[in-house]
Design a protein around this motif. Sequence first.
Motif, mmCIF file in Angstrom:
data_model
loop_
_atom_site.group_PDB
_atom_site.id
_atom_site.type_symbol
_atom_site.label_atom_id
_atom_site.label_comp_id
_atom_site.label_asym_id
_atom_site.label_seq_id
_atom_site.Cartn_x
_atom_site.Cartn_y
_atom_site.Cartn_z
ATOM 1 N N SER A 11 -0.881 10.618 8.161
ATOM 2 C CA SER A 11 -0.297 9.752 9.471
ATOM 3 C C SER A 11 0.102 10.083 10.383
ATOM 4 O O SER A 11 0.660 11.537 10.481
ATOM 5 C CB SER A 11 1.287 9.017 8.178
ATOM 6 N N SER A 45 2.198 6.379 -5.798
ATOM 7 C CA SER A 45 0.980 4.728 -6.257
ATOM 8 C C SER A 45 -0.053 4.446 -5.436
ATOM 9 O O SER A 45 -0.352 3.636 -6.145
ATOM 10 C CB SER A 45 1.947 3.992 -5.976
ATOM 11 N N VAL A 46 -0.349 5.563 -4.513
ATOM 12 C CA VAL A 46 -1.862 5.344 -3.335
ATOM 13 C C VAL A 46 -2.821 6.004 -4.892
ATOM 14 O O VAL A 46 -3.346 6.864 -4.855
ATOM 15 C CB VAL A 46 -1.638 5.946 -2.465
ATOM 16 N N SER A 49 -6.145 2.827 -6.702
ATOM 17 C CA SER A 49 -7.578 1.143 -6.868
ATOM 18 C C SER A 49 -7.944 1.258 -5.346
ATOM 19 O O SER A 49 -7.110 1.535 -4.039
ATOM 20 C CB SER A 49 -6.569 -0.169 -6.616
ATOM 21 N N SER A 51 -8.386 -1.051 -2.942
ATOM 22 C CA SER A 51 -7.984 -1.147 -1.743
ATOM 23 C C SER A 51 -7.254 -1.095 -0.782
ATOM 24 O O SER A 51 -7.096 -0.944 -0.305
ATOM 25 C CB SER A 51 -7.501 -2.720 -2.527
ATOM 26 N N SER A 52 -6.448 0.177 -1.565
ATOM 27 C CA SER A 52 -5.100 1.053 -0.452
ATOM 28 C C SER A 52 -5.682 2.514 -0.885
ATOM 29 O O SER A 52 -4.845 3.990 -0.788
ATOM 30 C CB SER A 52 -3.935 1.147 -1.395
ATOM 31 N N SER A 53 -6.789 2.082 -0.704
ATOM 32 C CA SER A 53 -7.129 4.191 -1.036
ATOM 33 C C SER A 53 -6.927 4.658 0.638
ATOM 34 O O SER A 53 -7.322 3.858 1.473
ATOM 35 C CB SER A 53 -9.025 4.559 -1.429
ATOM 36 N N ASN A 56 -9.707 3.054 3.127
ATOM 37 C CA ASN A 56 -9.484 2.086 3.559
ATOM 38 C C ASN A 56 -8.267 1.148 4.387
ATOM 39 O O ASN A 56 -7.874 0.864 5.065
ATOM 40 C CB ASN A 56 -9.672 1.013 1.566
ATOM 41 N N LEU A 57 -7.571 2.183 3.400
ATOM 42 C CA LEU A 57 -5.308 1.639 4.652
ATOM 43 C C LEU A 57 -6.620 2.080 5.960
ATOM 44 O O LEU A 57 -5.472 1.872 7.454
ATOM 45 C CB LEU A 57 -4.607 3.191 4.289
ATOM 46 N N ASP A 60 -8.341 -0.357 7.679
ATOM 47 C CA ASP A 60 -8.007 -2.275 7.871
ATOM 48 C C ASP A 60 -7.127 -2.305 9.247
ATOM 49 O O ASP A 60 -7.357 -3.066 9.414
ATOM 50 C CB ASP A 60 -6.674 -1.847 6.654
ATOM 51 N N TYR A 110 -3.231 6.440 10.816
ATOM 52 C CA TYR A 110 -4.229 7.597 10.613
ATOM 53 C C TYR A 110 -5.154 8.047 10.951
ATOM 54 O O TYR A 110 -5.469 7.454 11.859
ATOM 55 C CB TYR A 110 -4.795 6.528 8.387
#
Lengths: 172, 135
Positions: A11, A45-46, A49, A51-53, A56-57, A60, A110
């Motif tokens: 990040s 938690s990542v 899934s 959508s939040s791989s 993809n973060l 987006d 990111y």
Amino acid sequence: AVASSTSRLFSTTCSASQATPTVTTPSPAGSGEGVSPSSTASVSSVASSSSSSPINLLRDQLRYYAVAEIKNRPYLITKNDIIVLDRLKDVQLGDVIELTQIKELGSKDYAIKGQPYVSPEYFSIKATVIEQPKGKIVETFKKKRRKHFQRRYHIKPLHTLLRVSELEVKAQ
Amino acid sequence: MPAPLAHPVLKNGVGAFIPQCRRLVFHYCERSGSSRGMIEYLKKDLIQFAKEHPHVEVIVTPRPSKHPVIRGLYLNGRDKVVCVRNMEPKDISGKVTLLKESAGNRMKVFNKPVISTTESVRGIWSPFHAAPHKI
């Protein structure tokens, strides 16, 4: 050679006061993506899934930059930029060059840092040759005083201009 | 200054690439010795060049008692003129390539590796949005 490269996601926001989540992904030839969280708990938690791989973060956030390596030199590019290179002998006007040696791919918060290069399954970066101009005369003047030595060298550098026509991050 | 021949192509190369050289005019003299290489080029190499580059309009005009000259006209309305007196056909085709691959802009020094008009992706640093400095 590219298959053995790995990538790290980190990040880039300064306001993230906790330790940045580090994600190492294995080579594309291996089994699916693995997430190895750092000391903080927020990454666990990542998991898997889509959508939040991590890619993809990044994707987006919609605006990307890349650090491309062309002829062993880094160029930080976004879409629509013009890259000024020394003259490439084997291209014609209008040729589309695909840039595959990408050291870093990022967005606002990111970035994926390649080790040494980012895996090409994450991006698609293309550049078109738009012009091959001659630059203005550059003069190098050398002098050693009191030694009766001075030289003037004149160079008219040859360039190739590439327009980054496509810079896309692919969804995972 | 002549007006641009077409609407200026912004971000040439992103969607479509449009070659910027529009026309090449070859002037030569029938009699003078400085045009000898030019006449040989016109007979040998020019037709092949014109076939390979259909987007370039090629005009050949005698210009008596003057040195041979190639004038390139570009989409931004500017032109580049190269005198090719006493040159061999090989050198003349090098000059033709130079004109063909150029875009009509004034010659300039390229100081930076990337020319960009997009604003920065990560934003400008601000002290109010950064982690406070710790000693």
